[in-house]
Design a protein around this motif. Structure first.
Motif, PDB file in Angstrom:
ATOM      1  N   THR A 129       0.845  -1.195   0.000  1.00 27.92           N
ATOM      2  CA  THR A 129       0.000   0.000   0.000  1.00 27.92           C
ATOM      3  C   THR A 129       0.875   1.237   0.000  1.00 27.92           C
ATOM      4  O   THR A 129       1.828   1.343   0.775  1.00 27.92           O
ATOM      5  N   GLU A 175      -5.837   6.525   5.287  1.00 32.59           N
ATOM      6  CA  GLU A 175      -6.664   5.607   6.071  1.00 32.59           C
ATOM      7  C   GLU A 175      -6.688   6.019   7.537  1.00 32.59           C
ATOM      8  O   GLU A 175      -7.733   5.931   8.206  1.00 32.59           O
ATOM      9  N   GLU A 223     -15.391   8.516   2.362  1.00 35.55           N
ATOM     10  CA  GLU A 223     -14.957   7.161   1.983  1.00 35.55           C
ATOM     11  C   GLU A 223     -14.927   7.017   0.464  1.00 35.55           C
ATOM     12  O   GLU A 223     -14.034   6.373  -0.097  1.00 35.55           O
ATOM     13  N   TRP A 224     -15.903   7.617  -0.195  1.00 32.97           N
ATOM     14  CA  TRP A 224     -15.971   7.553  -1.653  1.00 32.97           C
ATOM     15  C   TRP A 224     -14.754   8.223  -2.289  1.00 32.97           C
ATOM     16  O   TRP A 224     -14.116   7.669  -3.196  1.00 32.97           O
ATOM     17  N   GLY A 245     -11.665   6.142  -1.771  1.00 35.63           N
ATOM     18  CA  GLY A 245     -11.648   5.021  -2.696  1.00 35.63           C
ATOM     19  C   GLY A 245     -11.214   5.439  -4.092  1.00 35.63           C
ATOM     20  O   GLY A 245     -10.472   4.715  -4.772  1.00 35.63           O
ATOM     21  N   GLU A 246     -11.671   6.624  -4.522  1.00 38.30           N
ATOM     22  CA  GLU A 246     -11.259   7.124  -5.836  1.00 38.30           C
ATOM     23  C   GLU A 246      -9.764   7.430  -5.863  1.00 38.30           C
ATOM     24  O   GLU A 246      -9.076   7.157  -6.860  1.00 38.30           O
ATOM     25  N   ALA A 295      -7.472   5.959  -4.170  1.00 35.37           N
ATOM     26  CA  ALA A 295      -6.755   4.684  -4.234  1.00 35.37           C
ATOM     27  C   ALA A 295      -6.726   4.142  -5.664  1.00 35.37           C
ATOM     28  O   ALA A 295      -5.748   3.510  -6.077  1.00 35.37           O
ATOM     29  N   SER A 336     -15.975   2.539  -9.707  1.00 31.56           N
ATOM     30  CA  SER A 336     -15.651   1.200  -9.202  1.00 31.56           C
ATOM     31  C   SER A 336     -16.648   0.153  -9.649  1.00 31.56           C
ATOM     32  O   SER A 336     -16.471  -1.030  -9.385  1.00 31.56           O
TER      33      SER A 336
END
Length: 335
Positions: free
Chosen positions: A25, A33, A59-60, A63-64, A66, A104
């Motif tokens: 990671t 995180e 969180e969205w 995630g993007e 990442a 996603s």
């Protein structure tokens, strides 16, 4: 991206290499995180600070990010959260998001690009993340608020025509109060596009109807980017037709309140007979029911003409309001 090695389990084929390289990671994502963990903790104990919907947005965006790092934001974007939130990396991230490259899950759409609203959420969440991590952040310019039409603007004309047909069945003297009020209310709805709560709170004193002036003063309820700010009153022009219909309604309204005992309501919109509370201010729920009944009647006519379901008049005022607002924005952008 850096690589680490791990030993194979004993059960795996001994003829295979004893070591396998696996991606680790990125440091920026590990820092991200940890920041998210803070937001999650606050969400559990103080939802007024970090609400469920806000946490979902954070969180969205995480995630993007990442998904975006392997695509190549900048050479150093994965090295630290500060590098990930640097202007060049943020610019590249927003371009990927705007182009629909960070989804996603597959979607059925002919246009994969994001709405401006999504970009505003991305920028807001990046600001919150940077603030929590105490990292300097240069916020990009926010795209202007914009609404896409949800239904054809012509559907508003269908409601206008239906109301005119209803009114035409009566002489002006014999016309029921509910129809007189409906004509005036629909005129205001089309002219200034208020939300239901804004309609509910309108006062007679907000109106100025003279030979030279036709205006309505409206206080918009804070929404979206306006939350937490003190709204300023807007003085909006009314059409000649709406002003005439409001004059008719004010005359009927005066007769309604003379039947009341006690105080005289200041609200513009009142319940009408045969409602037992005739003369009492109408609430947003009552306005919503009135509009739905109106739209249902128009839909009956559309069904008789075999109109497809996607072209039926919406039964929610908010859907129609957004359509009218989008139409207004489109007209203003071309002038």
């Amino acid at each position: 991206m850096s690589l680490t090695a791990r030993h194979l389990p004993a059960s795996e084929d001994r003829t295979a290499p004893t070591l396998r390289a696996v991606p680790s990671t990125a440091p920026a994502l590990r820092e991200l995180e940890r920041v998210l963990d803070v937001f999650r903790t606050v969400n559990r104990t103080a939802k007024d600070v970090v609400s469920d919907s806000r946490l979902q947005q954070l969180e969205w965006v995480a995630g993007e990010l990442a998904l975006a790092i392997p695509l190549g934001l900048t050479e150093t974007a994965g090295d630290s959260l500060a590098e990930l939130l640097a202007p060049d990396a943020v610019h590249a991230y927003l371009l990927y998001g705007r182009g629909g490259h960070l989804r996603s899950a597959p979607i059925v759409a002919t246009d994969p690009t994001s709405y401006d609203t999504s970009e505003r959420i991305r920028i807001f969440c990046l600001e919150r993340i940077a603030d929590q991590a105490r990292i300097p952040f240069e916020a990009p310019d926010l795209p202007p608020w914009g609404l896409r039409p949800t239904v054809s603007p012509q559907m508003a004309d269908l409601i206008t025509h239906h109301l005119d047909e209803e009114a035409g069945q009566w002489t002006e003297v014999d016309r029921p109060d509910v129809i007189v009020r409906g004509l005036a209310m629909w005129g205001v709805m089309r002219d200034v596009m208020p939300r239901l709560g804004e309609l509910e709170s309108m006062l007679v004193d907000d109106l100025v109807l003279t030979a030279d002036t036709r205006t309505l003063t409206l206080v918009r309820q804070p929404q979206g980017g306006l939350r937490g700010k003190m709204p300023e009153p807007e003085t909006l022009s009314l059409s000649i037709d709406t002003a005439r219909r409001l004059d008719d309604w004010l005359d009927r309204r005066t007769k309604l309140i003379t039947r009341l005992q006690g105080g005289v309501p200041r609200h513009l919109w009142l319940s009408t007979p045969p409602n037992p509370d005739a003369g009492v201010p109408i609430l947003r729920r009552g306005i919503s029911k009135w509009y739905k009944k109106l739209a249902d009647a128009v839909q009956v006519k559309q069904d008789a003409n075999d109109v497809s379901e996607e072209h039926l008049v919406p039964t929610r005022w908010e859907t129609m309001r957004r359509t009218l607002l989008a139409q207004q924005q489109a007209a203003q952008s071309t002038t």
